[in-house]
Motif scaffolding. Structure first.
Motif, short mmCIF file in Angstrom:
data_model
loop_
_atom_site.label_atom_id
_atom_site.label_comp_id
_atom_site.label_asym_id
_atom_site.label_seq_id
_atom_site.Cartn_x
_atom_site.Cartn_y
_atom_site.Cartn_z
N THR A 182 0.83 -1.22 0.00
CA THR A 182 0.00 0.00 0.00
C THR A 182 0.86 1.27 0.00
N ILE A 197 -3.31 -5.99 -8.31
CA ILE A 197 -3.53 -4.57 -8.59
C ILE A 197 -3.77 -4.47 -10.10
N GLU A 201 -3.95 1.08 -12.21
CA GLU A 201 -3.55 1.61 -10.91
C GLU A 201 -2.03 1.55 -10.75
N VAL A 431 -9.32 3.95 -2.38
CA VAL A 431 -7.89 4.25 -2.32
C VAL A 431 -7.13 2.97 -2.00
N ARG A 432 -6.28 2.55 -2.94
CA ARG A 432 -5.56 1.30 -2.75
C ARG A 432 -4.16 1.54 -2.23
N GLY A 530 -6.41 4.85 -6.72
CA GLY A 530 -7.40 3.79 -6.58
C GLY A 530 -8.50 3.94 -7.61
#
Ligand code: ADP
Ligand code: ASP
Ligand code: MG
Length: 598
Positions: A182, A197, A201, A431-432, A530
């Motif tokens: 993250t 992912i 992104e 939000v990643r 994200g």
């Protein structure tokens, strides 16, 4: 039996012990019945040491000699890995980029790969050997065998490109962290591993400072649908998969020189709200967008310009049907934002449209944005707002200019104008991941005449000098000087290109008649990424509130659909990253121990 490309980064081959250890891993893959091509980086910090050596003999070394020097690092590691494999009884052969036939453009320093010859690698694979290829390097076409490098961190790109050329089953990137996390675990040890992912992104993340993957490697994997996984060379954990959309049929000749722009997008249901002269201090953006979020209004683009005196301009766009509500919220909160030198002005414009060009092939190619600005300038279209991401450039223009603008942009990029697309609607976690880029500098060009063609001239010249630009922002405020309406334009560039950018711009001054250039080398850029932030109100507000709570001032803001970036003072970069990572609840319970690089 499969064909697998494994790439080992500098830390994974940092010592002879590490080389022996990865060689055992390579042997295990062979024992499992696979053919293996290995791509390696230079050992540990070798490339940095070589750069240092060059500095000691020259203040401005020639780019050709730099590539000659830097490419030697990888040559050491391929030989040692091959020897270590042979020592384990595994036949192996090392090859340089020239020996393989990794053909790049005729450009030193950050060359793109045009083609990879596969005959020699295949021949050695058929002989039962592991082929160990030097990453980061190639040669120009022709008999001179001029050595080029791909740009720092470029071994990832070599590996994915080789995997594509060989039609490998997949490409594995081995590094010193368990996968894509993250955020950078060296700064935030509670960073959590992501199992997957999306390539979109990851492209943003990689280009915003998460150096775990070279953005161009992600671009190639995405364009050709090459399965890509990032994992630790210390453990057997599964790592992170980078998920690409189904590949379109692409030709592997001209490998990295694919079509830069795949689509033109139009959104003519937008309205712009700009607040001029809001105070320049921590917490202002947080309060404004906090209030907007409380009313559940989804904000699309947000830009905040550089400081003018001690006030800022903030502009944002929303869907036209909620613009009345957004305006009411902005008007209600403006007086309490505590203006200093003058009262905050609010401008609302419901007659705007957003035109965007999209395509992974524009990464690192500064000429693409400039070409869009030029097309708009040639059609006499003034650009009101610009927002850039690695794979997208969006411009807000007057609605009445919309048709002309679309026609001009479609023709410039040879896109059929009947194929306009709408921006995709992603679903997912808002939000990643969070990234920090501490290697950027900010440039502001003051009082640029507000006429079509200025952005094209400025960014065209920078593109000619091969300087990539990020976060382009035009101030909303217009000032009349010498009878001409003018605006400021600010942007960020890689820190090591800032001086050159300043030099290029100062040569433009007599022609464009702007009134000054200000360079701020001490900035940091903090970004959140994200795909699920599209259509989720409140994400920006939460980001800005996290910074406000730490009393961190924001000097620039830009957004694209799937990222928001803020420029802050360099000294605030790390505290900002930590605060934002924690505000979005991204941390886990376990603290990661990353192997030291010393
Ligand atoms: P290699 O030598 O293997 O190519 P790099 O230094 O290029 O390794 O990339 C790995 C490093 O990237 C990690 O050690 C970590 O500090 C950094 N990094 C930054 N952001 C991230 C992230 N989001 N996830 C994982 N690693 C990250
Ligand atoms: N050795 C090169 C560098 O440090 C390439 C790489 O490691 O990917 O930039
Ligand atoms: Mg790397």
């Amino acid at each position: 039996m499969g064909l697998i490309v494994q790439k080992y980064g500098g830390s994974s081959v940092g010592t002879t012990e590490r080389i022996k250890s990865v060689s055992k891993r390579i042997c295990r893959t062979v024992a499992a019945g696979h053919q293996v091509v290995v791509v390696v980086s230079a050992m540990g910090r070798t490339t940095d040491s070589l750069v240092q050596l060059a500095r000691e003999v020259s203040s401005n070394p020639s780019k050709r000699e730099m590539d000659m020097l830097l490419s030697t690092g990888e040559q050491i590691s391929i030989a040692l890995v091959s020897m270590a494999l042979q020592e384990l009884g595994q036949p192996a052969i090392s090859l340089t980029g020239a020996q393989v036939g990794i053909i790049t453009e005729a450009q030193y320093g950050k060359a793109r790969i045009l083609e990879i010859k596969t005959e020699r690698i295949r021949r050695h694979l058929e002989e039962g050997k592991v082929v160990v290829v030097a990453g980061f390097q190639g040669v120009m076409r022709g008999d001179d065998l001029e050595i080029t490098t791909l740009g720092r961190g470029g071994s990832d790109t070599s590996a994915v490109a080789i995997a594509v050329a060989l039609e490998a089953d997949y490409c594995e990137i081995y590094t010193d962290v368990p996968g894509i996390l993250t955020t950078d675990p060296r700064i935030v040890p509670s960073a959590r591993l992501m199992e997957e992912i999306t390539a979109d992104e990851m492209l943003e993340l990689a280009s915003l400072g998460a150096k775990v993957l070279h953005p161009r490697a992600v671009e190639i994997a995405r364009n050709f649908g090459m399965p890509l996984v990032v994992k630790s060379s210390w453990t057997d954990d599964p790592g992170t998969k980078v998920i690409s959309p189904p590949p379109t049929d692409r030709c592997v000749v001209g490998l990295e020189i694919t079509r830069a722009v795949d689509a033109v997008q139009l959104d003519n249901n937008q309205a712009k709200i700009a607040l001029l002269r809001v105070p320049d201090r921590p917490g202002i953006a947080a309060r404004l967008f906090g209030e907007i979020a409380r009313h559940n209004i989804d904000v699309d683009l947000i830009i905040q310009s550089i400081h003018e005196g001690n006030t800022n301009d903030i502009a944002f766009s929303v869907a036209r049907e909620v613009s009345g509500k957004a305006e009411a919220v902005a008007r209600a909160i403006a007086p309490s934002l505590g203006s200093t030198d003058a009262d905050t002005d609010i401008i609302v414009d419901k007659k705007i449209a957003k035109i965007a060009i999209v395509g992974a092939g524009m990464i690192g190619r500064p000429g693409i944005a400039a070409k869009m600005f030029q097309a708009l300038a040639d059609a006499g279209v003034n650009i009101q707002m610009i927002s850039t991401s690695e794979v997208k450039v969006s411009c807000i223009v007057a609605e009445e200019d919309c048709e002309r603008a679309i026609a001009a942009v479609c023709s410039a990029f040879e896109i059929d104008s009947s194929h306009l697309t709408q921006a995709p609607q992603h679903k997912g976690v808002p939000v990643r991941a969070v990234a920090l880029d501490q290697n950027q500098a900010q440039l502001a060009i003051l009082l640029v005449p507000d006429v079509p063609g200025m952005a094209a001239a400025i960014f065209g010249s920078l593109a000619e000098a091969n300087i990539s630009v990020d976060m382009i922002i035009q101030s909303q405020r217009c000032r009349i000087l010498e009878g001409v309406p003018r605006r400021d334009i600010a942007f960020t560039v890689a820190a090591n290109e800032a001086q050159e950018a300043q030099r290029v711009l100062s040569q433009l001054q007599p022609k464009l008649d702007f009134k000054g250039i200000v360079l701020n080398p001490s900035i940091a850029k903090v970004s959140i990424v994200g795909a699920g932030m599209i259509g989720t109100p409140g994400v920006a507000a939460k980001f800005f509130q996290a910074l406000a709570a730490e009393n961190i001032n924001i000097s620039m803001i830009t957004t694209s659909e799937i990222k928001i970036s803020c420029v802050v003072d360099a000294s605030h970069g790390i505290p900002a990253l930590k605060a934002v990572h924690s505000a979005f609840g991204l941390g886990g319970d376990t603290l990661l121990q990353v192997p030291s690089r010393e």
